[in-house]
Design an enzyme around this catalytic site. Structure first.
Site, PDB file in Angstrom:
ATOM      1  N   ALA A   1       0.830  -1.198   0.000  1.00  0.00           N
ATOM      2  CA  ALA A   1       0.000   0.000   0.000  1.00  0.00           C
ATOM      3  C   ALA A   1       0.867   1.252   0.000  1.00  0.00           C
ATOM      4  O   ALA A   1       1.850   1.337   0.739  1.00  0.00           O
ATOM      5  CB  ALA A   1      -0.907  -0.004   1.225  1.00  0.00           C
TER       6      ALA A   1
ATOM      7  N   GLN B   1      -5.367  -6.556  -6.040  1.00  0.00           N
ATOM      8  CA  GLN B   1      -5.734  -7.095  -4.725  1.00  0.00           C
ATOM      9  C   GLN B   1      -6.865  -6.276  -4.103  1.00  0.00           C
ATOM     10  O   GLN B   1      -6.802  -5.050  -4.069  1.00  0.00           O
ATOM     11  CB  GLN B   1      -4.533  -7.069  -3.781  1.00  0.00           C
TER      12      GLN B   1
ATOM     13  N   CYS C   1      -3.591  -8.480   6.001  1.00  0.00           N
ATOM     14  CA  CYS C   1      -3.149  -7.155   6.446  1.00  0.00           C
ATOM     15  C   CYS C   1      -3.385  -6.982   7.949  1.00  0.00           C
ATOM     16  O   CYS C   1      -4.511  -7.144   8.424  1.00  0.00           O
ATOM     17  CB  CYS C   1      -3.892  -6.070   5.672  1.00  0.00           C
TER      18      CYS C   1
ATOM     19  N   LYS D   1      -4.119 -14.102  -0.327  1.00  0.00           N
ATOM     20  CA  LYS D   1      -2.847 -13.884   0.382  1.00  0.00           C
ATOM     21  C   LYS D   1      -3.144 -13.782   1.876  1.00  0.00           C
ATOM     22  O   LYS D   1      -4.015 -13.006   2.276  1.00  0.00           O
ATOM     23  CB  LYS D   1      -2.193 -12.604  -0.131  1.00  0.00           C
TER      24      LYS D   1
ATOM     25  N   ASN E   1       6.471 -16.088   0.932  1.00  0.00           N
ATOM     26  CA  ASN E   1       6.757 -14.653   1.120  1.00  0.00           C
ATOM     27  C   ASN E   1       7.273 -14.383   2.529  1.00  0.00           C
ATOM     28  O   ASN E   1       6.774 -14.943   3.501  1.00  0.00           O
ATOM     29  CB  ASN E   1       5.460 -13.859   0.862  1.00  0.00           C
ATOM     30  N   GLY E   2       8.284 -13.513   2.575  1.00  0.00           N
ATOM     31  CA  GLY E   2       8.790 -13.044   3.858  1.00  0.00           C
ATOM     32  C   GLY E   2      10.295 -13.015   3.946  1.00  0.00           C
ATOM     33  O   GLY E   2      10.948 -14.049   3.879  1.00  0.00           O
ATOM     34  N   ASP E   3      10.844 -11.778   4.015  1.00  0.00           N
ATOM     35  CA  ASP E   3      12.255 -11.569   4.321  1.00  0.00           C
ATOM     36  C   ASP E   3      13.224 -11.962   3.209  1.00  0.00           C
ATOM     37  O   ASP E   3      14.391 -12.273   3.506  1.00  0.00           O
ATOM     38  CB  ASP E   3      12.643 -12.297   5.609  1.00  0.00           C
TER      39      ASP E   3
ATOM     40  N   GLY F   1       8.695  -8.185  -1.223  1.00  0.00           N
ATOM     41  CA  GLY F   1       8.113  -6.881  -0.913  1.00  0.00           C
ATOM     42  C   GLY F   1       9.184  -5.848  -0.615  1.00  0.00           C
ATOM     43  O   GLY F   1       9.719  -5.211  -1.522  1.00  0.00           O
ATOM     44  N   ARG F   2       9.535  -5.714   0.668  1.00  0.00           N
ATOM     45  CA  ARG F   2      10.440  -4.635   1.065  1.00  0.00           C
ATOM     46  C   ARG F   2      11.780  -4.683   0.351  1.00  0.00           C
ATOM     47  O   ARG F   2      12.393  -3.641   0.087  1.00  0.00           O
ATOM     48  CB  ARG F   2      10.611  -4.661   2.592  1.00  0.00           C
TER      49      ARG F   2
HETATM   50  C1  LIG Z   1       4.600  -0.541   3.307  1.00  0.00           C
HETATM   51  C2  LIG Z   1       3.973  -1.886   3.137  1.00  0.00           C
HETATM   52  C3  LIG Z   1       2.693  -1.971   2.592  1.00  0.00           C
HETATM   53  C4  LIG Z   1       2.080  -3.227   2.434  1.00  0.00           C
HETATM   54  N1  LIG Z   1       0.848  -3.298   1.834  1.00  0.00           N
HETATM   55  C5  LIG Z   1       0.281  -4.504   1.604  1.00  0.00           C
HETATM   56  C6  LIG Z   1      -0.940  -4.616   0.873  1.00  0.00           C
HETATM   57  O1  LIG Z   1      -1.506  -3.634   0.387  1.00  0.00           O
HETATM   58  N2  LIG Z   1      -1.449  -5.875   0.715  1.00  0.00           N
HETATM   59  C7  LIG Z   1      -0.832  -6.998   1.200  1.00  0.00           C
HETATM   60  O2  LIG Z   1      -1.327  -8.112   1.018  1.00  0.00           O
HETATM   61  N3  LIG Z   1       0.331  -6.907   1.874  1.00  0.00           N
HETATM   62  C8  LIG Z   1       0.894  -5.708   2.060  1.00  0.00           C
HETATM   63  N4  LIG Z   1       2.115  -5.643   2.676  1.00  0.00           N
HETATM   64  C9  LIG Z   1       2.812  -6.889   3.034  1.00  0.00           C
HETATM   65  C10 LIG Z   1       3.728  -7.341   1.889  1.00  0.00           C
HETATM   66  O3  LIG Z   1       2.983  -7.642   0.733  1.00  0.00           O
HETATM   67  C11 LIG Z   1       4.529  -8.582   2.315  1.00  0.00           C
HETATM   68  O4  LIG Z   1       3.628  -9.624   2.602  1.00  0.00           O
HETATM   69  C12 LIG Z   1       5.411  -8.319   3.533  1.00  0.00           C
HETATM   70  O5  LIG Z   1       6.077  -7.079   3.428  1.00  0.00           O
HETATM   71  C13 LIG Z   1       6.446  -9.438   3.725  1.00  0.00           C
HETATM   72  O6  LIG Z   1       7.265  -9.561   2.599  1.00  0.00           O
HETATM   73  P1  LIG Z   1       8.761  -8.923   2.539  1.00  0.00           P
HETATM   74  O7  LIG Z   1       9.504  -9.447   3.727  1.00  0.00           O
HETATM   75  O8  LIG Z   1       9.314  -9.377   1.235  1.00  0.00           O
HETATM   76  O9  LIG Z   1       8.577  -7.431   2.620  1.00  0.00           O
HETATM   77  C14 LIG Z   1       2.739  -4.409   2.851  1.00  0.00           C
HETATM   78  C15 LIG Z   1       4.024  -4.301   3.392  1.00  0.00           C
HETATM   79  C16 LIG Z   1       4.642  -3.071   3.532  1.00  0.00           C
HETATM   80  C17 LIG Z   1       6.029  -3.011   4.092  1.00  0.00           C
END
Ligand SMILES: Cc1cc2nc3c(=O)[nH]c(=O)nc-3n(C[C@H](O)[C@H](O)[C@H](O)COP(=O)(O)O)c2cc1C
Length: 336
Positions: A22, A75, A105, A144, A207-209, A231-232
């Site tokens: 988001a 989504q 979320c 998700k 997904n994650g990290d 993601g990040r």
């Molecule tokens: C700023 C931010 C916004 C996010 N917005 C959403 C979102 O809109 N929908 C969703 O399913 N997950 C959202 N997430 C979660 C990510 O999609 C992801 O599941 C989470 O960051 C873990 O993955 P990562 O370790 O690769 O970042 C958001 C995460 C962050 C950091």
């Protein structure tokens, strides 16, 4: 060699997915990541079914995308099954490749409305939403979610939700290896992703990290997941998919050159200033492009300077000046 991810009739190749985020995964960022390459599927930031039903202008604007971004997942989230089904029908009209339901979320604004990860506390309600959306969609549907809420009598019910998805005709599921209670703290539990993969026959996206190609390969290896979502890690390294795709193909992992970084920042800059008012443009420039300077010589100093530039033109001057100096071999020992 990892085969493409199959989501219904869609082949996601390479099996690497940009996570929905988001406020970050807007169409400029998605297009930038797509143009850099290596990503199989890009996700839109989440869209509120309530806002779509009310015709909220901001939500409708967020739903815009270009063909170049495809394949793309939209989504949606919400607590009301009928509203979610209406929203799914609206998504179908826009013809993305995938519709994704957010059940992960942990944000309070969303949870207060009993949506997002709160739905994991009421799997009957979650199932009603999934079934209602499935009935309105002919395009592939994904869900998700997290390991669970981390609270109550059944804090980690991800396997149960995964089986519900499978029984209701969901085409693939994504698991972020944390509970909602954890938010983003601690390490993502990849063993949960492995357990989910063993418990269902539909594809599982892990997904994650993941922040490097090596970590992406490790997630595939340790969990048997069908695709990896990042993601990040993409925020500071929009090249991560290109580099991971090269690693998946067994080739050398390309380094990201200074010229590529400069081009990405300037391209993103131009898209933002073309389409945003000056105030929001400055905010976006600082959010996005400041991140791409991590890892470049003198990056810290550049970010400090970016934080106080008053106008987009001054921002561009700073960027160009910095990269020109690097091209001349100056500042190469500055903190990155
Ligand atoms: C700023 C931010 C916004 C996010 N917005 C959403 C979102 O809109 N929908 C969703 O399913 N997950 C959202 N997430 C979660 C990510 O999609 C992801 O599941 C989470 O960051 C873990 O993955 P990562 O370790 O690769 O970042 C958001 C995460 C962050 C950091």
């Amino acid at each position: 060699m990892i085969p493409p991810l199959r989501i219904g009739r869609l082949a996601v190749d390479p099996p690497l997915v940009l996570a929905p985020m988001a406020g970050l995964c807007d169409r400029h960022f998605r297009l930038l990541v797509r143009r850099i390459g290596g990503v199989g599927l890009v996700s839109m930031e989440f869209i509120s079914s309530e806002e779509v039903a009310r015709g909220h202008r901001g939500a409708l604007r967020k739903l815009r995308f270009s063909d170049e971004e495809r394949p793309l997942a939209i989504q949606i989230y919400g607590k009301d099954a009928a509203r979610m089904a209406e929203c799914a029908a609206r998504v179908e009209e826009l013809a993305p490749e995938v519709c994704d339901i957010n059940m992960g979320c942990p944000a309070n604004k969303v949870l207060n409305g009993c949506a997002g990860a709160n739905l994991m506390a009421d799997l009957k309600h979650a199932a009603a939403i999934i079934a209602a959306c499935r009935a309105r969609l002919s395009i592939p549907l994904t869900v998700k979610f997290r390991i669970g809420t981390g609270r109550g009598p059944d804090p980690t019910n991800f396997v149960e939700l995964g089986r519900i998805c499978q029984d209701l005709g969901v085409d693939a599921i994504t698991l972020h290896g944390r509970t909602a209670k954890q938010m983003y703290s601690g390490r993502a539990d990849w063993s949960a992703i492995a357990r989910l993969k063993q418990s269902v026959s539909i594809p599982v996206i892990g997904n994650g990290d993941v922040t490097t190609p090596d970590e992406a390969l490790a997630l595939f290896r340790e969990t048997g997941c069908d695709a990896v979502m990042v993601g990040r890690g993409v925020l500071t390294d929009p090249w991560i998919f290109r580099r991971t795709a090269a690693a998946l193909a067994g080739g050398p992992v390309p380094e990201t050159t200074l010229a590529a970084r400069r081009e990405a920042i300037v391209t993103h800059y131009r898209w933002i200033v073309e389409q945003e008012e000056r105030g929001p443009a400055m905010q976006k420039l600082r959010t996005f492009t400041g991140r791409y300077t991590h890892g470049i010589p003198g990056g810290r100093r550049l970010r400090q300077a970016i934080a106080s530039v008053p106008a987009p033109e001054a921002f561009l001057d700073l960027i160009e000046g910095h990269f020109d100096a690097l091209a001349r071999g100056e500042m190469m020992d500055g903190a990155s």
